[in-house]
Design a protein around this motif. Structure first.
Motif, PDB file in Angstrom:
ATOM      1  N   UNK A  83       0.771  -1.236   0.000  1.00 45.30           N
ATOM      2  CA  UNK A  83       0.000   0.000   0.000  1.00 45.30           C
ATOM      3  C   UNK A  83       0.801   1.284   0.000  1.00 45.30           C
ATOM      4  N   UNK A  84       2.019   1.270   0.550  1.00 42.62           N
ATOM      5  CA  UNK A  84       2.762   2.511   0.743  1.00 42.62           C
ATOM      6  C   UNK A  84       2.945   3.353  -0.518  1.00 42.62           C
ATOM      7  N   UNK A  85       3.345   2.786  -1.647  1.00 43.42           N
ATOM      8  CA  UNK A  85       3.511   3.634  -2.840  1.00 43.42           C
ATOM      9  C   UNK A  85       2.213   4.333  -3.254  1.00 43.42           C
ATOM     10  N   UNK A  86       1.104   3.627  -3.119  1.00 41.44           N
ATOM     11  CA  UNK A  86      -0.187   4.215  -3.489  1.00 41.44           C
ATOM     12  C   UNK A  86      -0.599   5.295  -2.490  1.00 41.44           C
ATOM     13  N   UNK A  87      -0.313   5.057  -1.205  1.00 46.06           N
ATOM     14  CA  UNK A  87      -0.648   6.054  -0.187  1.00 46.06           C
ATOM     15  C   UNK A  87       0.161   7.332  -0.383  1.00 46.06           C
ATOM     16  N   UNK A  88       1.422   7.164  -0.731  1.00 45.90           N
ATOM     17  CA  UNK A  88       2.277   8.330  -0.961  1.00 45.90           C
ATOM     18  C   UNK A  88       1.740   9.156  -2.125  1.00 45.90           C
ATOM     19  N   UNK A  89       1.344   8.472  -3.195  1.00 38.82           N
ATOM     20  CA  UNK A  89       0.790   9.173  -4.368  1.00 38.82           C
ATOM     21  C   UNK A  89      -0.513   9.880  -4.005  1.00 38.82           C
ATOM     22  N   UNK A  90      -1.359   9.210  -3.220  1.00 38.63           N
ATOM     23  CA  UNK A  90      -2.618   9.816  -2.795  1.00 38.63           C
ATOM     24  C   UNK A  90      -2.352  11.065  -1.963  1.00 38.63           C
ATOM     25  N   UNK A  91      -1.425  10.973  -1.016  1.00 41.53           N
ATOM     26  CA  UNK A  91      -1.095  12.121  -0.172  1.00 41.53           C
ATOM     27  C   UNK A  91      -0.617  13.291  -1.023  1.00 41.53           C
ATOM     28  N   UNK A  92       0.230  13.016  -2.002  1.00 38.30           N
ATOM     29  CA  UNK A  92       0.742  14.081  -2.870  1.00 38.30           C
ATOM     30  C   UNK A  92      -0.373  14.689  -3.716  1.00 38.30           C
ATOM     31  N   UNK A  93      -1.320  13.862  -4.150  1.00 39.76           N
ATOM     32  CA  UNK A  93      -2.409  14.353  -5.000  1.00 39.76           C
ATOM     33  C   UNK A  93      -3.404  15.225  -4.243  1.00 39.76           C
ATOM     34  N   UNK A  94      -3.725  14.821  -2.999  1.00 39.57           N
ATOM     35  CA  UNK A  94      -4.768  15.545  -2.260  1.00 39.57           C
ATOM     36  C   UNK A  94      -4.199  16.530  -1.248  1.00 39.57           C
ATOM     37  N   UNK A 116       1.179  15.384   4.790  1.00 42.05           N
ATOM     38  CA  UNK A 116       1.543  16.371   3.773  1.00 42.05           C
ATOM     39  C   UNK A 116       2.131  17.585   4.493  1.00 42.05           C
ATOM     40  N   UNK A 117       2.608  18.556   3.722  1.00 40.77           N
ATOM     41  CA  UNK A 117       3.226  19.727   4.354  1.00 40.77           C
ATOM     42  C   UNK A 117       2.192  20.668   4.964  1.00 40.77           C
ATOM     43  N   UNK A 118       0.913  20.336   4.838  1.00 39.32           N
ATOM     44  CA  UNK A 118      -0.117  21.161   5.484  1.00 39.32           C
ATOM     45  C   UNK A 118      -1.087  20.286   6.285  1.00 39.32           C
ATOM     46  N   UNK A 119      -0.584  19.163   6.774  1.00 34.46           N
ATOM     47  CA  UNK A 119      -1.419  18.212   7.504  1.00 34.46           C
ATOM     48  C   UNK A 119      -1.993  18.826   8.775  1.00 34.46           C
ATOM     49  N   UNK A 120      -3.207  18.405   9.081  1.00 35.17           N
ATOM     50  CA  UNK A 120      -3.844  18.808  10.323  1.00 35.17           C
ATOM     51  C   UNK A 120      -3.223  18.034  11.477  1.00 35.17           C
ATOM     52  N   UNK A 214      -8.363   2.700   3.993  1.00 34.35           N
ATOM     53  CA  UNK A 214      -7.510   3.880   3.854  1.00 34.35           C
ATOM     54  C   UNK A 214      -8.372   5.123   3.998  1.00 34.35           C
ATOM     55  N   UNK A 215      -7.739   6.214   4.411  1.00 32.33           N
ATOM     56  CA  UNK A 215      -8.523   7.432   4.592  1.00 32.33           C
ATOM     57  C   UNK A 215      -7.710   8.667   4.255  1.00 32.33           C
ATOM     58  N   UNK A 216      -8.437   9.726   3.971  1.00 34.68           N
ATOM     59  CA  UNK A 216      -7.874  11.068   3.821  1.00 34.68           C
ATOM     60  C   UNK A 216      -8.529  11.923   4.896  1.00 34.68           C
ATOM     61  N   UNK A 217      -7.716  12.625   5.678  1.00 40.47           N
ATOM     62  CA  UNK A 217      -8.238  13.422   6.790  1.00 40.47           C
ATOM     63  C   UNK A 217      -7.656  14.823   6.752  1.00 40.47           C
ATOM     64  N   UNK A 218      -8.490  15.782   7.126  1.00 43.51           N
ATOM     65  CA  UNK A 218      -8.039  17.160   7.156  1.00 43.51           C
ATOM     66  C   UNK A 218      -9.060  18.057   7.830  1.00 43.51           C
ATOM     67  N   UNK A 219      -8.812  19.367   7.869  1.00 44.65           N
ATOM     68  CA  UNK A 219      -9.774  20.302   8.457  1.00 44.65           C
ATOM     69  C   UNK A 219     -11.096  20.234   7.701  1.00 44.65           C
ATOM     70  N   UNK A 220     -12.191  20.267   8.425  1.00 39.53           N
ATOM     71  CA  UNK A 220     -13.498  20.047   7.813  1.00 39.53           C
ATOM     72  C   UNK A 220     -13.773  21.008   6.658  1.00 39.53           C
ATOM     73  N   UNK A 229     -12.917  16.384  -5.466  1.00 43.63           N
ATOM     74  CA  UNK A 229     -11.597  16.001  -5.972  1.00 43.63           C
ATOM     75  C   UNK A 229     -11.056  14.802  -5.195  1.00 43.63           C
ATOM     76  N   UNK A 230     -11.251  14.811  -3.882  1.00 43.86           N
ATOM     77  CA  UNK A 230     -10.641  13.804  -3.019  1.00 43.86           C
ATOM     78  C   UNK A 230     -11.287  12.427  -3.166  1.00 43.86           C
ATOM     79  N   UNK A 231     -12.619  12.384  -3.204  1.00 43.04           N
ATOM     80  CA  UNK A 231     -13.310  11.093  -3.214  1.00 43.04           C
ATOM     81  C   UNK A 231     -12.881  10.182  -4.374  1.00 43.04           C
TER      82      UNK A 231
END
Length: 250
Positions: A83-94, A116-120, A214-220, A229-231
């Motif tokens: 999963x790691x390569x795909x997670x890294x790509x997802x993080x960079x995309x979103x 990411x560089x702006x992670x919550x 897997x999940x994407x999390x951030x400020x509401x 875009x994220x879904x």
């Protein structure tokens, strides 16, 4: 360039995998359009090496040696490494925090986190355990587990409010699960941590059962503004990881 003899061995395995009651040499020969003499020699070798077995009707089936090979292959499909390569790509995309979790008992355990560089800021870290009912990842499991297992977990769940938004009513949770089944992903709307909005999708394995989420999390506010875009990227990533784990589409 394919080696003809190796290709024939694989064709025999694939054919017998479709016939659990076995086939005779004549049936194998005819199905694969191979000379019966060549088929007989090949089957004899595979039988002697333990890759096939023969029953009293002289039909051949897959043998015990393949069980160990299959078990080893399954173990090698490590979901973290896959999963790691795909997670890294997802993080960079979103450009948001991405998590990977597995089920452990009646809780999730985080096994990967990509910032990411702006992670919550969030308390969730690899190795941490969380309940299913109040996390996006946990609700992805509740949504895509089989009904019997889901009901068993819900029967033993103590719905405690972690924030003012936590769902603490089982009937409401079951309504949400139906909604998530329709959507194909689950949502944590500030239910585990104030201000945190999470979208989570299932990862399926070779047996077509949920193996991880897997999940994407951030400020509401930011997550809602970019949800369209994220879904699709979240679902696509979950599908890619599922494929890498041997998931076969219906």
């Amino acid at each position: 360039m394919a080696v003809k003899s190796a290709k024939r061995v694989l064709e025999v395995f694939e054919l017998l995998a479709q016939h659990s009651r076995g086939l005779t040499i004549k049936e194998i020969s005819e199905d694969l359009s191979m000379p019966q003499s060549s088929t007989s020699n090949l089957i004899k070798t595979l039988l002697e090496e333990g890759y096939l077995i023969q029953d009293v009707l002289k039909k051949y089936r897959l043998g015990p040696k393949l069980i160990q090979i299959g078990a080893n292959a399954r173990e090698s499909l490590d979901i973290h490494a896959q999963g790691l390569p795909y997670l890294k790509k997802l993080m960079e995309d979103v450009e948001e925090t991405v998590f990977l979790a597995v089920l452990s008992g009646d809780e999730i355990v985080y096994i990967a986190k990509m910032d990411s560089n702006r992670s919550i800021r969030t308390s969730a870290q690899p190795g941490f355990r969380r309940p299913l009912y109040c996390t996006g990842l946990g609700k992805a499991f509740l949504t895509f587990l089989d009904e019997e297992e889901r009901n068993r977990i819900l029967d033993h769940t103590e719905f405690k409010a972690l924030t003012e938004h936590t769902i603490t009513d089982r009937n409401m949770m079951e309504k949400k699960i139906l909604e998530y089944q329709r959507l194909g992903y689950a949502i944590d709307d500030e239910e585990s941590e104030e201000g945190l909005y999470c979208l989570a999708a299932p990862v399926f394995g070779v047996e077509r059962t949920i193996q991880a989420a897997i999940s994407v999390a951030g400020p509401k506010e930011r997550m809602l503004a970019r949800k369209e875009l994220i879904v699709p990227k979240l679902l696509s990533t979950a599908q890619h990881i599922s494929d890498s784990m041997g998931y076969i589409h219906a």
